[in-house]
Design an enzyme around this catalytic site. Structure first.
Site, mmCIF file in Angstrom:
data_model
loop_
_atom_site.group_PDB
_atom_site.id
_atom_site.type_symbol
_atom_site.label_atom_id
_atom_site.label_comp_id
_atom_site.label_asym_id
_atom_site.label_seq_id
_atom_site.Cartn_x
_atom_site.Cartn_y
_atom_site.Cartn_z
ATOM 1 N N LYS A 124 -5.867 12.282 -0.852
ATOM 2 C CA LYS A 124 -6.976 11.817 -1.696
ATOM 3 C C LYS A 124 -8.303 11.819 -0.931
ATOM 4 O O LYS A 124 -9.314 12.244 -1.457
ATOM 5 C CB LYS A 124 -6.697 10.390 -2.210
ATOM 6 C CG LYS A 124 -5.413 10.273 -3.028
ATOM 7 C CD LYS A 124 -5.268 8.884 -3.643
ATOM 8 C CE LYS A 124 -5.116 7.766 -2.625
ATOM 9 N NZ LYS A 124 -3.837 7.765 -1.886
ATOM 10 N N ARG A 176 4.136 0.786 2.838
ATOM 11 C CA ARG A 176 3.055 1.213 1.944
ATOM 12 C C ARG A 176 3.607 2.108 0.840
ATOM 13 O O ARG A 176 3.164 2.026 -0.311
ATOM 14 C CB ARG A 176 1.975 1.951 2.742
ATOM 15 C CG ARG A 176 1.106 0.984 3.531
ATOM 16 C CD ARG A 176 0.453 1.645 4.711
ATOM 17 N NE ARG A 176 -0.461 2.714 4.368
ATOM 18 C CZ ARG A 176 -0.868 3.636 5.246
ATOM 19 N NH1 ARG A 176 -0.433 3.625 6.487
ATOM 20 N NH2 ARG A 176 -1.704 4.569 4.857
ATOM 21 N N ARG A 187 -1.747 11.691 11.223
ATOM 22 C CA ARG A 187 -3.100 11.138 11.107
ATOM 23 C C ARG A 187 -3.282 9.970 12.074
ATOM 24 O O ARG A 187 -4.343 9.795 12.660
ATOM 25 C CB ARG A 187 -3.345 10.691 9.657
ATOM 26 C CG ARG A 187 -4.745 10.167 9.404
ATOM 27 C CD ARG A 187 -5.040 9.993 7.932
ATOM 28 N NE ARG A 187 -4.502 8.755 7.398
ATOM 29 C CZ ARG A 187 -4.538 8.409 6.118
ATOM 30 N NH1 ARG A 187 -5.061 9.234 5.216
ATOM 31 N NH2 ARG A 187 -4.047 7.267 5.706
ATOM 32 N N ARG A 234 -4.874 0.471 -8.203
ATOM 33 C CA ARG A 234 -3.539 0.540 -7.609
ATOM 34 C C ARG A 234 -2.541 -0.373 -8.306
ATOM 35 O O ARG A 234 -1.380 -0.424 -7.901
ATOM 36 C CB ARG A 234 -3.617 0.137 -6.146
ATOM 37 C CG ARG A 234 -3.619 1.320 -5.152
ATOM 38 C CD ARG A 234 -3.777 0.742 -3.763
ATOM 39 N NE ARG A 234 -3.276 1.576 -2.723
ATOM 40 C CZ ARG A 234 -4.023 2.345 -1.938
ATOM 41 N NH1 ARG A 234 -5.310 2.470 -2.149
ATOM 42 N NH2 ARG A 234 -3.469 3.012 -0.959
ATOM 43 N N ARG A 237 -6.407 4.316 12.852
ATOM 44 C CA ARG A 237 -5.944 3.355 11.845
ATOM 45 C C ARG A 237 -4.598 2.794 12.272
ATOM 46 O O ARG A 237 -3.613 3.524 12.357
ATOM 47 C CB ARG A 237 -5.815 4.048 10.480
ATOM 48 C CG ARG A 237 -7.137 4.145 9.763
ATOM 49 C CD ARG A 237 -6.981 4.794 8.415
ATOM 50 N NE ARG A 237 -6.004 4.138 7.541
ATOM 51 C CZ ARG A 237 -5.829 4.444 6.273
ATOM 52 N NH1 ARG A 237 -6.576 5.384 5.720
ATOM 53 N NH2 ARG A 237 -4.921 3.824 5.562
HETATM 54 P P1 ADP Z 1 -3.784 5.145 1.956
HETATM 55 O O1 ADP Z 1 -3.951 5.616 0.554
HETATM 56 O O2 ADP Z 1 -3.787 6.244 2.943
HETATM 57 O O3 ADP Z 1 -2.658 4.170 2.126
HETATM 58 P P2 ADP Z 1 -6.232 3.562 1.810
HETATM 59 O O4 ADP Z 1 -7.280 3.822 2.812
HETATM 60 O O5 ADP Z 1 -6.508 3.947 0.394
HETATM 61 O O6 ADP Z 1 -4.984 4.293 2.409
HETATM 62 O O7 ADP Z 1 -5.810 2.007 1.816
HETATM 63 C C1 ADP Z 1 -5.410 1.346 2.998
HETATM 64 C C2 ADP Z 1 -4.864 -0.037 2.651
HETATM 65 O O8 ADP Z 1 -5.887 -0.829 2.010
HETATM 66 C C3 ADP Z 1 -3.690 -0.060 1.673
HETATM 67 O O9 ADP Z 1 -2.452 0.107 2.319
HETATM 68 C C4 ADP Z 1 -3.844 -1.450 1.039
HETATM 69 O O10 ADP Z 1 -3.337 -2.457 1.889
HETATM 70 C C5 ADP Z 1 -5.343 -1.640 0.976
HETATM 71 N N1 ADP Z 1 -5.903 -1.204 -0.332
HETATM 72 C C6 ADP Z 1 -6.705 -0.129 -0.544
HETATM 73 N N2 ADP Z 1 -7.023 -0.018 -1.853
HETATM 74 C C7 ADP Z 1 -6.410 -1.056 -2.482
HETATM 75 C C8 ADP Z 1 -6.329 -1.497 -3.837
HETATM 76 N N3 ADP Z 1 -6.965 -0.842 -4.829
HETATM 77 N N4 ADP Z 1 -5.596 -2.596 -4.118
HETATM 78 C C9 ADP Z 1 -4.973 -3.281 -3.149
HETATM 79 N N5 ADP Z 1 -4.982 -2.917 -1.863
HETATM 80 C C10 ADP Z 1 -5.698 -1.825 -1.509
#
Ligand code: ADP
Length: 192
Positions: free
Chosen positions: A14, A146, A128, A89, A134
């Site tokens: 994404k 996750r 990554r 999400r 991260r």
């Molecule tokens: P990825 O999609 O690679 O897991 P993101 O950078 O989108 O990583 O998100 C990292 C973390 O941030 C997620 O694992 C979650 O804990 C939190 N997070 C991000 N977006 C949301 C959301 N919309 N609702 C709840 N938690 C979120």
């Protein structure tokens, strides 16, 4: 206004595709992951709360991310469209987003969902983690958590948008350029 949701499990590409899409279509990128990491690095109260959840591979509470998206929409009144990445999400987040967009007299045009197998996701995220800095990408158990969160809470968000005929599934394995082309093709079909 033309608003898109780029959807998919962690590691589905994404972030990479968002960068290409925002420059081609002039959209404002709203990534809740990036917004949360920014709050964490500035050590704000929101960041301190979110960090605890992110570190164990869980979703941050709905009210926290919904509040964050609401103010991001407010601070970008000039945008001619938004690309939502990593949001919504949960179904509660999807309902909240619909309401926020309705207040702005707009809506989601399409949800583009990237499909990638679990083994490929774990491989990409560990890779990554070697360079991204991260912490949630370096530990395989956190990565698997996750993915479990995605399966339990996030995947069904696609069903929510499917009810409104707004979901397109796209194969998220292949070259970045090939996937980008498919995404653009789907957007161009809908953009007037
Ligand atoms: P990825 O999609 O690679 O897991 P993101 O950078 O989108 O990583 O998100 C990292 C973390 O941030 C997620 O694992 C979650 O804990 C939190 N997070 C991000 N977006 C949301 C959301 N919309 N609702 C709840 N938690 C979120």
């Amino acid at each position: 206004m033309f608003n898109i949701i780029l959807f998919g499990p962690p590691g589905s590409g994404k972030g990479t595709q968002s960068q290409n899409l925002i420059s081609k279509y002039g959209l404002k990128h709203l990534s809740t992951g990036d917004l949360l990491r920014n709050e964490i690095s500035r050590q704000t109260p929101l960041g301190l709360e979110a960090r605890h959840f992110i570190d164990i591979g869980q979703l941050v509470p709905d009210e926290v991310v919904i509040g964050m998206i609401s103010s991001a929409l407010e601070t970008n009144p000039e945008a001619n469209g938004f690309l939502f990445d990593g949001f919504p999400r949960t179904e509660a987040q999807a309902e909240a987003l619909d309401k926020l967009l309705e207040l702005k007299k707009t809506s989601i045009a399409v949800m583009l969902a990237l499909d990638v197998s679990e083994e490929e996701l774990v491989k990409r995220l560990l890779h990554r983690g070697q360079s991204s800095g991260r912490s949630d990408d370096t530990n395989e158990n956190i990565i698997r958590s996750r993915i479990v969160e995605y399966e339990n809470k996030t995947k069904s968000v696609a069903d929510y948008y499917a009810r409104f005929n707004k979901v397109v599934h796209i194969k998220g394995e292949g070259s970045v350029d090939e996937i980008f082309e498919t995404l653009c093709h789907e957007i161009d079909k809908r953009k007037v």
